[in-house]
Design an enzyme around this catalytic site. Structure first.
Site, short mmCIF file in Angstrom:
data_model
loop_
_atom_site.label_atom_id
_atom_site.label_comp_id
_atom_site.label_asym_id
_atom_site.label_seq_id
_atom_site.Cartn_x
_atom_site.Cartn_y
_atom_site.Cartn_z
N ASP A 127 0.83 -1.20 0.00
CA ASP A 127 0.00 0.00 0.00
C ASP A 127 0.87 1.25 0.00
O ASP A 127 2.05 1.23 0.36
CB ASP A 127 -0.89 -0.04 1.25
CG ASP A 127 -2.20 0.72 1.08
OD1 ASP A 127 -2.29 1.53 0.15
OD2 ASP A 127 -3.11 0.48 1.89
N ASP A 142 -10.87 1.93 -2.83
CA ASP A 142 -11.40 1.63 -1.50
C ASP A 142 -12.92 1.62 -1.51
O ASP A 142 -13.55 1.22 -0.53
CB ASP A 142 -10.91 2.67 -0.48
CG ASP A 142 -9.50 2.35 0.00
OD1 ASP A 142 -9.04 1.22 -0.24
OD2 ASP A 142 -8.87 3.22 0.62
#
Ligand code: GLA
Length: 733
Positions: free
Chosen positions: A480, A550
């Protein structure tokens, strides 16, 4: 690929397109003659209009400037008469910025060189050819190599540039476009619109069309990553084009950092199209003898509309960019604990999820953020990659062994490029964060970015990650990156090299992922950046899949996944089923629709399976079956966009057809129910007109041409957000 000596034209052909470059005048200007649908002549220098006034400089030295301001340059210099945007700019020892690149030499050869440290498409000697044109600015002593590769099986030209300082003085590069094309696009006949992919956190890659007025229009990122906001892609789309017909030019940057994509419509209505590293804050010192390699741009022309471009890029990336051993494999169905628990978990909780997941047919547990240091929220511990034994007593090995015993694989989350001000790492090395001396850097999600221009930082990061992977049987990593770069400064780089930081940063990320995937060749790597802020071809060189967004709301995902699938194969799109009300938008959608939409990607779950309703949980085994049934087709097939909710606000439909055309899967999502309608007639695409297809659900059999020209009825469903899969298989002859 040929060079016609008489006409001094280079002609690059792919199966359906041609790209022509011309050498002009005894001075050796390198001009752009043509890019588009296949043409036969390799002596078509007239396309550069050199026979028309303003004459070429050898015939009209008095008005050299008129030539420069109109001639279609293949790689325009600057400050010598061409007022359009330049492809290259410098600062020389005297502080001057003038560049003019003149042809010197060329080579044509089989295969494609692999650039050092950069992602790029690859091809072998049997399926790929490369043209290298060397140009030089004699005044500067600067050598430029323009590189073009074509593939036997793809309608693309992969274009890149390298620059060498052959002088005895340092030269600073302040702008270097990887591709620049001057396209003659007479708007009287055909007008082109610009298509870009725009976004934000939780709504990445929304398609956006706009007129190309005179002047310049550009999108770009100066955030240190390709970004949520704009995408390193643009297309020129004919007004006459649709999904399956008409002209589309696509430009896609194989790079993950700052970029610019720009179209300049000139006084003569030609378009100068450019793509490369964003020049803002870019200043690269080339000492005598040093070279700089610019990342690659993929150029593609489709005469078969947007869909033709999509399928070309999908095949190119599947066959010539992604290297992971997983690229041709079905990925394990994973369950990720982020939306299930956020930071509030421990070994027992994870094992509860794993046990329940196993019963439902899920294959891998991924432990997300919060397992290391003392991280119980997003304020601390990035950089301290040691397990938090309070949460995970017995450590990682114990947890992973237990998960494996349950029968699941195990994956883990990292954010390796970051450092929390509240971390042991920062306390030990405050100068490891990117910052301008004496200026407090801007916090974002309460974290700083590590200065990856420093060797010791890269080594620290690499070994921190590798050590964890060696501790236990970890088969997947989610890598990430949750903030963007600011305060560009490094205590490591000297005054003359500060402008190199952003690109050096990206090169270091590439190096880290290259090393990681070499040391752990079986590792399934998924890139991620606050959702999909670093979803780009550069990262696909290292990981076969990237977390799309997301935002897992099935309806928002229709738009995100449409924009993503426009240029990326479905096999690369990280897509999960999450709980409702959706954590990003609060919307309630049927569990089945969430599943059907996620089936277009890598597929997995992002929810607390021990807490969702019995009714939802009972659907998981069925969804798992669908994944196993359809994933080979979804991963390998040809993608057709049939209807777009983004455009019509009611109904979304896309189709994947097997390469041999014997099978197709159609996904329909009825976003809004129409009152008092019974069905929609949906025209399919990409089928074999002469094959008869059986609709598995109804048992009806129709010819491909009937389904494509007349359509297939899709019954209205009761309520909003409903969806349906239609599976067609060809009948035996
Ligand atoms: C990012 C990712 C999420 C999750 C969180 C954890 O936002 O996109 O999926 O991993 O970070 O902090």
């Amino acid at each position: 690929m040929v060079y016609n000596e008489a006409s001094r034209i280079f002609k690059l052909d792919t199966a359906h397109t041609s790209y022509l470059i011309g050498l002009v005048d005894e001075e050796g200007f390198i001009g752009h003659a043509y890019f588009g649908k296949t043409i036969s002549d390799s002596n078509a220098g007239y396309l550069m209009r050199t026979g028309e006034p303003p004459f070429v400089p050898s015939q009209n030295g008095r008005d050299r400037s008129s030539f420069f301001d109109a001639f279609p340059m293949e790689f325009p210099g600057c400050n010598t008469g061409d007022y359009r945007e330049s492809a290259i700019e410098v600062l020389d020892e005297g502080g001057h910025n003038g560049v003019e690149i003149i042809y010197r030499d060329h080579r044509i050869f089989a295969g494609k060189p692999t650039p050092k440290g950069l992602p790029a498409t690859f091809g072998g000697d049997d399926d790929c050819m490369t043209l290298e044109i060397d140009g030089v600015d004699k005044t500067l002593g600067l050598e430029v190599t323009l590189r073009y590769s074509v593939f036997a099986d793809a309608d693309v030209v992969a274009r890149s540039v390298s620059v060498k300082n052959a002088s005895d003085q340092p030269i600073f590069l302040t702008r270097l476009m990887s591709a620049s094309l001057d396209m003659d696009m007479e708007p009287v006949q055909e007008n082109y619109k610009l298509l870009t992919l725009h976004g934000s956190w939780a709504r990445e890659r929304h398609m956006e069309f706009r007129e190309i007025g005179r002047g310049k229009v550009s999108v770009g990122s100066t955030r240190g990553e390709s970004s949520h906001q704009e995408h390193p892609f643009m297309a020129l789309v004919s007004e006459k084009a649709d999904q399956e017909n008409g002209s589309v030019y696509g430009f896609h940057f194989v790079y993950s950092g700052n970029f610019i994509a720009q179209v300049e419509r000139t006084q003569f209505d030609s378009l100068r199209v450019q793509m490369g590293i964003h020049p803002k804050n870019f200043c690269w010192q080339l000492k005598p003898g040093e070279s700089f390699e610019a990342p690659e741009v993929i150029l593609t022309y489709s005469a078969e509309g947007l869909g033709g471009m999509s399928r070309t890029l999908h095949d190119l990336y599947r066959n010539h960019l992604i290297r992971s051993p997983y690229k041709d494999k079905k990925r394990p169905i994973l369950i990720n604990n982020w939306e299930a628990t956020y930071f509030d978990f421990n070994t027992e909780k994870l094992l509860d999820i794993a046990r329940e997941a196993k019963k439902a047919g899920i294959e891998m547990l991924v432990m997300d953020d919060g397992w290391f240091g003392y991280r119980n929220d997003d304020n601390t511990s990035l950089g301290d990659w040691t397990v938090n034994e309070k949460k995970l007593p017995g450590g990682l090995k114990h947890l992973v062994d237990e998960v494996n015993k349950i029968g699941l694989k195990f994956g883990i989350w990292f954010e390796p490029e970051m450092i929390s001000p509240d971390s042991d790492l920062y306390r030990a090395h405050p100068d490891w964060a990117i910052a301008i001396p004496d200026r407090t850097p801007c916090r974002s999600r309460n974290q700083y970015v590590l200065d990856l221009t420093r060797r010791e930082v890269v080594e620290y990061v690499y070994h921190a990650v590798a050590r964890v992977l060696q501790e236990a049987n970890i088969e997947y990593v989610k890598w990430d990156m949750n903030r963007q770069l600011t305060d560009l400064g490094s205590v490591y780089l000297g005054r003359e090299n500060q402008g190199e930081l952003s690109h050096r940063y990206v090169l270091a990320v590439y190096e880290l992922q290259e090393r990681l995937t070499r040391q752990f060749p079986e590792l399934l790597l998924e890139n991620c950046s606050g959702g999909g802020a670093r979803f780009d071809p550069g990262m696909l060189y290292y990981s076969p899949q990237i977390w799309c967004s997301d935002d897992t709301d099935a309806i928002e995902r229709l738009v995100i996944q449409e924009g993503t699938a426009l240029i990326y194969p479905l096999s690369t799109m990280g897509a999960h089923v999450s709980d409702c009300p959706n954590h990003t938008v609060g919307r309630n959608t049927p569990f089945s629709t969430r599943g059907n939409v996620a089936l277009a990607g890598t597929f997995g779950y992002e929810l607390d399976i021990t807490k969702i309703s019995e009714e939802d949980r009972a659907q998981i085994p069925e969804q798992v079956k669908l994944y196993h049934k359809y994933n080979d087709l979804v991963r390998r097939g040809d993608y057709y966009r049939i209807a777009s909710y983004r455009e019509n606000h009611f109904f979304d439909c896309y189709e994947v057809v097997a390469k041999d055309k014997r099978e197709a899967l159609i996904t329909c999502v009825q976003v809004m129910r129409r009152p008092n309608y019974h069905s929609r007639m949906i025209k399919l695409a990409g089928l074999d007109a002469n094959l008869r297809y059986r609709n598995e659900e109804t048992g009806e059999v129709y010819y491909g041409d009937t389904l494509m020209n007349a359509g297939i009825p899709v019954q209205e469903m009761w309520g909003d957000f409903q969806s349906r899969l239609i599976h067609l298989t060809a009948e035996e002859e």
